[in-house]
Scaffold this motif. Structure first.
Motif, PDB file in Angstrom:
ATOM      1  N   THR A  64      58.872 -19.939  85.280  1.00 17.08           N
ATOM      2  CA  THR A  64      59.608 -20.479  86.421  1.00 17.08           C
ATOM      3  C   THR A  64      60.169 -19.311  87.234  1.00 17.08           C
ATOM      4  O   THR A  64      59.968 -18.148  86.877  1.00 17.08           O
ATOM      5  CB  THR A  64      60.746 -21.397  85.942  1.00 17.08           C
ATOM      6  OG1 THR A  64      61.630 -20.635  85.105  1.00 17.08           O
ATOM      7  CG2 THR A  64      60.196 -22.565  85.134  1.00 17.08           C
ATOM      8  N   ASP A  65      60.893 -19.624  88.308  1.00 13.87           N
ATOM      9  CA  ASP A  65      61.348 -18.576  89.220  1.00 13.87           C
ATOM     10  C   ASP A  65      62.296 -17.574  88.568  1.00 13.87           C
ATOM     11  O   ASP A  65      62.385 -16.418  88.990  1.00 13.87           O
ATOM     12  CB  ASP A  65      62.033 -19.208  90.435  1.00 13.87           C
ATOM     13  CG  ASP A  65      61.467 -18.669  91.741  1.00 13.87           C
ATOM     14  OD1 ASP A  65      60.817 -17.616  91.700  1.00 13.87           O
ATOM     15  OD2 ASP A  65      61.667 -19.292  92.792  1.00 13.87           O
ATOM     16  N   ASP A  66      63.040 -17.991  87.520  1.00  9.96           N
ATOM     17  CA  ASP A  66      63.942 -17.070  86.833  1.00  9.96           C
ATOM     18  C   ASP A  66      63.278 -16.410  85.635  1.00  9.96           C
ATOM     19  O   ASP A  66      63.945 -15.827  84.787  1.00  9.96           O
ATOM     20  CB  ASP A  66      65.221 -17.795  86.396  1.00  9.96           C
ATOM     21  CG  ASP A  66      64.963 -18.875  85.341  1.00  9.96           C
ATOM     22  OD1 ASP A  66      63.775 -19.166  85.051  1.00  9.96           O
ATOM     23  OD2 ASP A  66      65.944 -19.431  84.815  1.00  9.96           O
ATOM     24  N   LEU A  67      61.923 -16.522  85.563  1.00  6.08           N
ATOM     25  CA  LEU A  67      61.108 -15.996  84.467  1.00  6.08           C
ATOM     26  C   LEU A  67      61.436 -16.655  83.136  1.00  6.08           C
ATOM     27  O   LEU A  67      61.242 -16.069  82.064  1.00  6.08           O
ATOM     28  CB  LEU A  67      61.223 -14.474  84.371  1.00  6.08           C
ATOM     29  CG  LEU A  67      60.676 -13.697  85.580  1.00  6.08           C
ATOM     30  CD1 LEU A  67      60.660 -12.211  85.296  1.00  6.08           C
ATOM     31  CD2 LEU A  67      59.284 -14.176  85.987  1.00  6.08           C
ATOM     32  N   GLY A 316      52.123 -16.390  91.924  1.00  7.15           N
ATOM     33  CA  GLY A 316      53.133 -15.483  92.445  1.00  7.15           C
ATOM     34  C   GLY A 316      52.683 -14.875  93.757  1.00  7.15           C
ATOM     35  O   GLY A 316      51.531 -14.438  93.889  1.00  7.15           O
ATOM     36  N   ARG A 321      57.252 -12.531  91.654  1.00  2.14           N
ATOM     37  CA  ARG A 321      58.102 -13.343  92.524  1.00  2.14           C
ATOM     38  C   ARG A 321      58.062 -12.852  93.965  1.00  2.14           C
ATOM     39  O   ARG A 321      57.875 -11.654  94.198  1.00  2.14           O
ATOM     40  CB  ARG A 321      59.537 -13.351  91.985  1.00  2.14           C
ATOM     41  CG  ARG A 321      59.666 -14.059  90.647  1.00  2.14           C
ATOM     42  CD  ARG A 321      61.058 -13.989  90.075  1.00  2.14           C
ATOM     43  NE  ARG A 321      61.387 -12.656  89.594  1.00  2.14           N
ATOM     44  CZ  ARG A 321      62.488 -12.350  88.899  1.00  2.14           C
ATOM     45  NH1 ARG A 321      63.359 -13.288  88.614  1.00  2.14           N
ATOM     46  NH2 ARG A 321      62.715 -11.126  88.498  1.00  2.14           N
ATOM     47  N   PRO A 322      58.266 -13.793  94.937  1.00  2.26           N
ATOM     48  CA  PRO A 322      58.603 -15.208  94.756  1.00  2.26           C
ATOM     49  C   PRO A 322      57.405 -16.024  94.292  1.00  2.26           C
ATOM     50  O   PRO A 322      56.256 -15.655  94.544  1.00  2.26           O
ATOM     51  CB  PRO A 322      59.059 -15.646  96.149  1.00  2.26           C
ATOM     52  CG  PRO A 322      58.265 -14.766  97.074  1.00  2.26           C
ATOM     53  CD  PRO A 322      58.191 -13.433  96.380  1.00  2.26           C
ATOM     54  N   LEU A 323      57.689 -17.129  93.615  1.00  3.00           N
ATOM     55  CA  LEU A 323      56.641 -18.032  93.165  1.00  3.00           C
ATOM     56  C   LEU A 323      56.404 -19.116  94.207  1.00  3.00           C
ATOM     57  O   LEU A 323      57.239 -19.354  95.073  1.00  3.00           O
ATOM     58  CB  LEU A 323      57.033 -18.687  91.831  1.00  3.00           C
ATOM     59  CG  LEU A 323      57.516 -17.775  90.702  1.00  3.00           C
ATOM     60  CD1 LEU A 323      57.685 -18.576  89.419  1.00  3.00           C
ATOM     61  CD2 LEU A 323      56.576 -16.605  90.491  1.00  3.00           C
TER      62      LEU A 323
END
Length: 336
Positions: A64-67, A316, A321-323
């Motif tokens: 997810t975006d926060d890894l 990605g 990021r960003p995803l």
């Protein structure tokens, strides 16, 4: 026809010239692609293991975006441009690849939990019809980022990263799908590497690209090899035009060839953190050619060809990021 609810975007994508192209290129080798947007993924995701069964794309977990490592399973139906949710994975896992055996989808190893998570030897199988998960015989050693394929009645795992998340492995094991309890040793993968992409074509296993190292330094490599289960030997095939990795879930069999969608070429000059080309391998000629481009450059997306449509989801937009949660679709000829 694709549902009219799709937002149609006409894109005139330029052809990517390569140094090994003849003057003017090969017009008949290029794909005429008109990309349009489908319903986005339920969340932005990257490195999501992807399998195709019965004309639908199953996306498992991913970053997810926060890894963080997601454990949710979503299925996309290109025929209706709709998403549905399935039973969650037993744990949040990344750096593992699926192998399909009928209605059973296998997974082996991976990094567990939020980055940087530990390496696991766990093996799981997902019963698509029952929407249930069950454990399988664990790998002989903990591994992540290796290739996983089904050939005949055996499951093959090769390459990846060892327990320190950085050392590359060349180990290659196989497991009988007819009640096998233990993995058997097979011929080691030449040029040990992680983030290796796996494909099966004409009964042979392909190990494509990948990288050397992981947490400390990652160097994308052009290495490509083919394993013949009949002779139990690996052989080198044509190398990728540049070192490339992060295309494990976007490697597709198309008309007797292998199509790679997106990825990363950090060892090229200049380095490319994200790649927007479609690269195709012809096993008869033993050559690679760029045959088209994506509407946007993307690392580690999910991709498949279903019903004459090429579908590309997520990935990605940088490293990583960003995803993106975007779903892109284009009609694609079957080829020759």
């Amino acid at each position: 026809m694709f549902r009219t609810l799709l937002a149609v975007v006409a894109l005139n994508i330029p052809t990517l010239a390569r140094a090994d192209d003849p003057p003017g290129g090969k017009a008949d080798a290029r794909l005429a692609l008109q990309w349009r947007k489908g319903t986005p993924s339920p969340f932005a995701r990257v490195e999501s293991p992807t399998a195709v069964v019965d004309g639908k794309m199953y996306l498992f977990g991913g970053f997810t975006d926060d890894l963080g490592a997601s454990n949710r399973v979503d299925v996309y139906d290109p025929a209706t441009d709709t998403w549905a949710r399935k039973k969650d994975m037993p744990a949040g896992l990344t750096h593992l690849n699926p192998a399909v055996d009928g209605k059973i989808i296998w997974f082996a190893g991976g990094f567990k939990g939020k980055h940087p998570g530990p390496v696991t030897a766990e093996v799981w199988k997902y019963d698509l019809a029952a929407d249930t998960w069950a454990a399988g015989p664990p790998l002989p050693e903990r591994r992540a980022g290796g290739g996983l394929t089904v050939v005949g009645r055996r499951l093959h795992y090769f390459g990846g990263y060892k327990t320190d998340r950085d050392t590359n492995a060349g180990d290659h094991w196989s497991l009988s799908l007819d009640g096998g309890k233990e993995w058997a040793r097979e011929a080691d993968l030449p040029d040990p590497r992680g983030h290796v992409s796996a494909a099966v074509l004409d009964g042979k296993i392909y190990a494509l690209g990948g990288d050397h190292g992981h947490d400390k330094t990652q160097i994308d490599v052009p290495s490509c090899h083919r394993f013949d289960p009949a002779t139990k030997t690996w052989s080198a095939i044509a190398r990728l035009p540049d070192g490339r990795s992060h295309f494990e879930s976007s490697t597709i069999i198309r008309a007797g060839r292998i199509l790679i969608v997106g990825g990363r070429c950090n060892s090229s000059e200049p380095p490319r953190n994200v790649v927007g080309d479609l690269l195709e391998y012809d096993p008869k000629a033993d050559t690679w050619r760029v045959v088209g481009e994506l509407p946007e450059k993307v690392l580690a997306p999910s991709a498949a060809i279903i019903g004459g449509r090429l579908v590309v989801i997520g990935g990605g937009l940088n490293n990583p990021r960003p995803l993106t949660a975007a779903t892109w679709v284009t009609d694609i000829a079957d080829g020759k």
